[in-house]
Design an enzyme around this catalytic site. Structure first.
Site, PDB file in Angstrom:
ATOM      1  N   HIS A  43       0.741  -1.131   0.009  1.00 30.55           N
ATOM      2  CA  HIS A  43      -0.118   0.054  -0.006  1.00 30.55           C
ATOM      3  C   HIS A  43       0.766   1.174  -0.080  1.00 30.55           C
ATOM      4  O   HIS A  43       0.412   2.247   0.661  1.00 30.55           O
ATOM      5  CB  HIS A  43      -0.984  -0.123   1.280  1.00 30.55           C
ATOM      6  CG  HIS A  43      -2.167  -0.799   0.975  1.00 30.55           C
ATOM      7  ND1 HIS A  43      -3.149  -0.837   0.103  1.00 30.55           N
ATOM      8  CD2 HIS A  43      -2.174  -2.274   1.356  1.00 30.55           C
ATOM      9  CE1 HIS A  43      -3.795  -1.874  -0.016  1.00 30.55           C
ATOM     10  NE2 HIS A  43      -3.244  -2.796   0.917  1.00 30.55           N
ATOM     11  N   GLY A 130      -8.034 -14.471  -7.735  1.00 32.53           N
ATOM     12  CA  GLY A 130      -8.603 -13.791  -6.723  1.00 32.53           C
ATOM     13  C   GLY A 130      -7.712 -14.058  -5.407  1.00 32.53           C
ATOM     14  O   GLY A 130      -8.259 -14.113  -4.303  1.00 32.53           O
ATOM     15  N   GLY A 132      -4.968 -12.779  -4.682  1.00 34.49           N
ATOM     16  CA  GLY A 132      -3.706 -11.594  -4.602  1.00 34.49           C
ATOM     17  C   GLY A 132      -2.453 -11.742  -5.207  1.00 34.49           C
ATOM     18  O   GLY A 132      -1.573 -11.326  -4.723  1.00 34.49           O
ATOM     19  N   SER A 134      -1.979 -11.325  -8.472  1.00 37.67           N
ATOM     20  CA  SER A 134      -2.226 -10.267  -9.567  1.00 37.67           C
ATOM     21  C   SER A 134      -2.469 -11.087 -10.796  1.00 37.67           C
ATOM     22  O   SER A 134      -1.928 -10.738 -11.781  1.00 37.67           O
ATOM     23  CB  SER A 134      -0.901  -9.640  -9.626  1.00 37.67           C
ATOM     24  OG  SER A 134      -0.755  -8.675  -8.759  1.00 37.67           O
ATOM     25  N   SER A 135      -3.459 -12.028 -10.893  1.00 40.62           N
ATOM     26  CA  SER A 135      -3.862 -12.551 -11.940  1.00 40.62           C
ATOM     27  C   SER A 135      -4.421 -11.619 -12.908  1.00 40.62           C
ATOM     28  O   SER A 135      -4.234 -11.575 -14.106  1.00 40.62           O
ATOM     29  CB  SER A 135      -5.088 -13.599 -11.733  1.00 40.62           C
ATOM     30  OG  SER A 135      -6.115 -13.104 -10.959  1.00 40.62           O
ATOM     31  N   SER A 136      -4.955 -10.535 -12.454  1.00 43.38           N
ATOM     32  CA  SER A 136      -5.361  -9.411 -13.419  1.00 43.38           C
ATOM     33  C   SER A 136      -4.151  -8.943 -13.903  1.00 43.38           C
ATOM     34  O   SER A 136      -4.537  -8.556 -15.214  1.00 43.38           O
ATOM     35  CB  SER A 136      -6.263  -8.369 -12.634  1.00 43.38           C
ATOM     36  OG  SER A 136      -5.877  -8.171 -11.395  1.00 43.38           O
ATOM     37  N   GLU A 168      -7.352  -1.016 -15.574  1.00 44.44           N
ATOM     38  CA  GLU A 168      -7.971  -1.497 -14.263  1.00 44.44           C
ATOM     39  C   GLU A 168      -8.620  -0.378 -13.609  1.00 44.44           C
ATOM     40  O   GLU A 168      -9.831  -0.442 -13.136  1.00 44.44           O
ATOM     41  CB  GLU A 168      -6.965  -1.862 -13.269  1.00 44.44           C
ATOM     42  CG  GLU A 168      -7.427  -2.703 -12.411  1.00 44.44           C
ATOM     43  CD  GLU A 168      -6.586  -4.274 -12.143  1.00 44.44           C
ATOM     44  OE1 GLU A 168      -6.725  -4.660 -11.076  1.00 44.44           O
ATOM     45  OE2 GLU A 168      -5.788  -4.500 -12.987  1.00 44.44           O
ATOM     46  N   ASP A 180       1.851  -3.913  -9.627  1.00 46.27           N
ATOM     47  CA  ASP A 180       1.517  -5.147  -9.970  1.00 46.27           C
ATOM     48  C   ASP A 180       1.907  -5.217 -11.772  1.00 46.27           C
ATOM     49  O   ASP A 180       2.572  -6.289 -12.114  1.00 46.27           O
ATOM     50  CB  ASP A 180       0.123  -5.661  -9.843  1.00 46.27           C
ATOM     51  CG  ASP A 180      -0.190  -5.552  -8.494  1.00 46.27           C
ATOM     52  OD1 ASP A 180       0.593  -5.598  -7.892  1.00 46.27           O
ATOM     53  OD2 ASP A 180      -1.465  -5.690  -8.366  1.00 46.27           O
TER      54      ASP A 180
HETATM   55  C1  GLA Z   1      -2.866  -4.483  -4.981  1.00 46.65           C
HETATM   56  C2  GLA Z   1      -2.562  -3.316  -5.988  1.00 46.65           C
HETATM   57  C3  GLA Z   1      -1.357  -2.763  -5.978  1.00 46.65           C
HETATM   58  C4  GLA Z   1      -0.961  -2.429  -4.570  1.00 46.65           C
HETATM   59  C5  GLA Z   1      -1.204  -3.416  -3.523  1.00 46.65           C
HETATM   60  C6  GLA Z   1      -1.007  -3.081  -2.127  1.00 46.65           C
HETATM   61  O1  GLA Z   1      -2.302  -5.661  -5.600  1.00 46.65           O
HETATM   62  O2  GLA Z   1      -2.971  -3.760  -7.369  1.00 46.65           O
HETATM   63  O3  GLA Z   1      -1.085  -1.616  -6.715  1.00 46.65           O
HETATM   64  O4  GLA Z   1      -1.399  -1.154  -4.245  1.00 46.65           O
HETATM   65  O5  GLA Z   1      -2.506  -3.805  -3.665  1.00 46.65           O
HETATM   66  O6  GLA Z   1       0.315  -3.160  -1.972  1.00 46.65           O
END
Ligand code: GLA
Length: 405
Positions: A43, A130, A132, A134-136, A168, A180
């Protein structure tokens, strides 16, 4: 990539070509873009701060070929569904459908004046959805890489990254940072990238010999994820507005020290103060972590990961009981260097650095302990730091990677 993995991937490439032929009746070129795990710096990306992600072995694969029409026909293996997107009518609000990612990327490429041609795409996503990882972003980058190659277009890689991030924001409704998409494009085998999200200059930091990256999937995803994510961003923006009354030069939380924050603490609503404190301390931790990893100081690495998790749990409030249980389970396992939640939070995965000779025992023990605590069967994956997006040869080597900027 070791020979066994390469053989598996070569097999996957053959299968994809075969499936593409069955589905669309022509031959295809193959592209891939990886998911990611973030070692530390959570974050912080949308606060112009520092992150330290790694591209992982799981990727989204796209087989593609021009189709002489004015449409993109995209077939998803995971959803067993084909969508047709007319290149002249891509605009529209988010629909919640997987094709929003593809639509957003195509739209962005066209807006950037790339002459994208009609194409058939077969999408095979290997990144757990889903969770976390980063599949997207992997889907966005794989699509963008394939469409540019097929259309003989080539934007600077960093522009592709920004188009995918923007897809996105606009077509999915998630105000994500740039981490990501950046790592999915620029990932370097064997390295994490310390990325300054303001200058967008990465520094590659090797994963030390004998250290393995282990990802533990809690198998839960709490509904609040995307709404809470956007709310955290808004909290940070409010923090900046307050600070600018005293420190007019401040543009983002990246510019703020803990001393600045403490000096003006009484001007902050309690919640906003805690959100800002997480970001400010996490930025410092991320830079210290990069130094410690470079020096091979694994004690400091582990301590910083633990502090990061605690700050995300208590100050930023994006953890959940399952993530906390997974981190606690790891803490009891032999071979652990450090563990923390990774990604946006509210479920998904933890990232663990583990001494390589203990990985197998670690995986078994952490899974058993987590099951005992939650009655949920987790998934545990061990990954190398992988290469960023590119086209793939028949033998699964990458034709061209734009990893080095
Ligand atoms: C998601 C967002 C990223 C980042 C993280 C938290 O993965 O896509 O840009 O903000 O949350 O670090």
């Amino acid at each position: 990539m070791n020979p066994a993995t390469r053989a598996l991937e070569a097999n996957r490439t053959d299968k994809l070509r075969e499936m593409f032929r069955e589905h669309f009746g022509t031959s295809a070129r193959i592209f891939r873009a990886p998911g990611r795990v973030n070692l530390i710096g959570e974050h912080t990306d949308y606060n112009d701060g520092f992150v330290m992600p790694v591209a992982i072995d799981f990727a989204t694969w796209v087989a593609g070929c021009a189709n002489e029409t004015n449409s993109i026909r995209a077939h998803s293996r995971q959803y067993n569904e084909t969508v047709t997107l007319n290149l002249d009518s891509l605009e529209g609000p988010p629909t919640g459908h997987w094709s929003d990612f593809v639509r957003g990327v195509v739209y962005g490429l066209l807006q950037a004046e790339q002459k994208i041609v009609g194409a058939d795409l077969l999408i095979d996503g290997q990144v757990p959805l889903g969770s976390g990882l980063s599949s997207s972003a992997a889907l966005e980058l794989a699509t963008a890489t394939a469409l540019q190659a097929i259309s003989h277009a080539q934007l600077p890689a960093i522009e592709t990254v920004k188009i995918c991030q923007n897809a996105e924001h606009t077509f999915v409704g998630a105000r994500c940072g740039i981490m990501d998409q950046f790592i999915s494009q620029f990932g370097q085998a064997g390295h994490a990238l310390l990325l300054d999200c303001r200058s967008l200059e990465p520094i590659a930091v090797p994963i030390p010999h004998g250290v393995e990256i282990v990802i533990c999937n809690t198998m839960v995803k709490h509904e609040l994820a995307s709404g809470e994510y956007n709310r955290r961003r808004a909290d940070c923006e409010e923090g900046i507005r307050i600070l600018q009354n005293f420190l007019p030069g401040v543009r983002a939380l990246r510019d703020v020290s803990l001393a600045d924050l403490e000096a003006h603490r009484t001007s902050f609503p309690e919640r906003i103060y805690h959100r800002c404190r997480h970001v400010v301390t996490e930025n410092a931790r991320t830079q210290q972590f990069a130094d410690a990893l470079t020096r091979g100081d694994l004690l400091t690495v582990g301590r910083l990961m633990a502090e990061s998790h605690e700050s995300l749990r208590a100050d930023y409030e994006v953890s959940c009981p399952e993530l906390d249980a997974m981190v606690q389970s790891a803490a009891h396992c032999e071979g652990l260097i450090g563990a923390r939640m990774t990604g946006g939070g509210f479920g998904g995965c933890t990232v663990n650095l583990v001494h390589a000779d203990c990985t197998e025992a670690f995986a078994k023990r952490v899974a058993a302990d987590y099951f005992r605590a939650t009655t949920i069967e987790p998934c545990v994956y061990s990954t190398t730091a992988a290469q960023g997006a590119g086209e793939v040869n028949d033998d699964a080597t990458q034709v061209r990677s734009r990893g080095a900027r």
